[in-house]
Design a protein around this motif. Structure first.
Motif, short mmCIF file in Angstrom:
data_model
loop_
_atom_site.label_atom_id
_atom_site.label_comp_id
_atom_site.label_asym_id
_atom_site.label_seq_id
_atom_site.Cartn_x
_atom_site.Cartn_y
_atom_site.Cartn_z
N UNK A 262 3.17 20.27 -15.08
CA UNK A 262 2.21 21.36 -15.21
C UNK A 262 2.87 22.70 -14.88
N UNK A 263 3.66 22.70 -13.80
CA UNK A 263 4.34 23.94 -13.41
C UNK A 263 5.37 24.34 -14.46
N UNK A 264 6.07 23.37 -15.03
CA UNK A 264 7.04 23.67 -16.09
C UNK A 264 6.32 24.26 -17.29
N UNK A 265 5.16 23.69 -17.64
CA UNK A 265 4.38 24.22 -18.76
C UNK A 265 3.94 25.65 -18.47
N UNK A 266 3.44 25.90 -17.25
CA UNK A 266 3.02 27.25 -16.87
C UNK A 266 4.20 28.22 -16.93
N UNK B 147 0.84 -1.21 0.00
CA UNK B 147 0.00 0.00 0.00
C UNK B 147 0.88 1.26 0.00
N UNK B 148 1.91 1.26 0.88
CA UNK B 148 2.80 2.42 0.94
C UNK B 148 3.54 2.61 -0.38
N UNK B 149 3.94 1.51 -0.99
CA UNK B 149 4.61 1.59 -2.29
C UNK B 149 3.66 2.17 -3.34
N UNK B 150 2.40 1.70 -3.33
CA UNK B 150 1.41 2.25 -4.27
C UNK B 150 1.17 3.73 -3.99
N UNK B 151 1.06 4.10 -2.70
CA UNK B 151 0.88 5.51 -2.34
C UNK B 151 2.10 6.32 -2.78
N UNK B 152 3.28 5.75 -2.55
CA UNK B 152 4.50 6.45 -2.96
C UNK B 152 4.52 6.65 -4.47
N UNK B 153 4.19 5.60 -5.22
CA UNK B 153 4.15 5.72 -6.69
C UNK B 153 3.09 6.73 -7.13
N UNK B 154 1.95 6.72 -6.45
CA UNK B 154 0.89 7.69 -6.77
C UNK B 154 1.38 9.11 -6.45
N UNK B 155 2.04 9.28 -5.31
CA UNK B 155 2.57 10.59 -4.94
C UNK B 155 3.63 11.04 -5.93
N UNK B 156 4.49 10.11 -6.36
CA UNK B 156 5.53 10.45 -7.35
C UNK B 156 4.87 10.84 -8.66
N UNK B 157 3.86 10.08 -9.10
CA UNK B 157 3.14 10.43 -10.33
C UNK B 157 2.50 11.81 -10.21
N UNK B 158 1.83 12.06 -9.06
CA UNK B 158 1.18 13.35 -8.83
C UNK B 158 2.22 14.47 -8.82
N UNK B 159 3.34 14.22 -8.14
CA UNK B 159 4.41 15.22 -8.10
C UNK B 159 4.96 15.48 -9.51
N UNK B 160 5.13 14.41 -10.29
CA UNK B 160 5.64 14.56 -11.66
C UNK B 160 4.63 15.34 -12.51
#
Length: 182
Positions: free
Chosen positions: A64-68, A46-59
């Motif tokens: 998005x910020x780079x585009x802006x 679960x933590x690994x999935x959350x970490x991967x989700x957080x990394x995806x969200x951060x990416x």
């Protein structure tokens, strides 16, 4: 083979009960340990999935910020180019106005001469056409004549050259012409 004695059987039975109890305890501990390992594994998954989700969200946020930021940079560069264009236009205007300023300064410096010239021209216009004159070139005695630049005129009066008090329009015109600024 001899049969074991009842004490030996009792001891063996006690030993088997102890082994069985110990095996039961170990099985319980093993089950608890397996459950703990399973729970930890699930937690890690679960933590690994959350970490991967957080990394995806951060990416995604980073992208998005780079585009802006790229859009802001593009708009800023466009604004800079527009401002540079305005600066070039205003520099041209400043050069033009500087030239006009120099010209007006030169005109203002020349104004007294222009005023004098216009005054003389107005006086010349006020005199009108030449009076009847005869050329004194035919007369050999130029010294006898008054100084008239070669012209003789019996009706010539030096008062004709002074400003007339009888013609107030010419005086108003002269004041109007010479009272204006360039």
């Amino acid at each position: 083979m001899a049969l074991p004695s009842p004490v030996q059987i009792k001891e063996a039975n006690a030993h088997l009960v102890a082994v069985h109890r110990r095996a039961g305890e170990l099985e319980k501990r093993l089950a608890v340990a397996e459950e703990t390992v399973r729970e930890q594994a699930e937690s890690l998954i679960r933590k690994d999935e959350q970490f991967h989700a957080a990394v995806r969200e951060f990416a995604e946020e980073k992208d998005s910020e780079i585009t802006d930021l790229q859009e802001k940079l593009f708009r800023s560069e466009e604004m800079v180019q527009n401002l540079l264009s305005e600066i070039r236009e205003k520099d041209k205007m400043v050069d033009y106005l500087r030239h006009r300023s120099r010209l007006l300064t030169d005109i203002c410096r020349s104004r007294p001469l222009l005023d004098t010239l216009l005054l003389h021209m107005a006086e010349g216009e006020r005199l009108g056409p030449f009076p009847e004159v005869t050329m004194a070139l035919a007369s050999p005695d130029h010294a006898a004549l008054p100084e008239t630049n070669g012209y003789t005129n019996s009706s010539f009066n030096s008062e004709d050259l002074s400003p007339s008090e009888e013609d107030p329009e010419d005086q108003d015109l002269a004041q109007t012409l010479f009272g204006t600024t360039v």
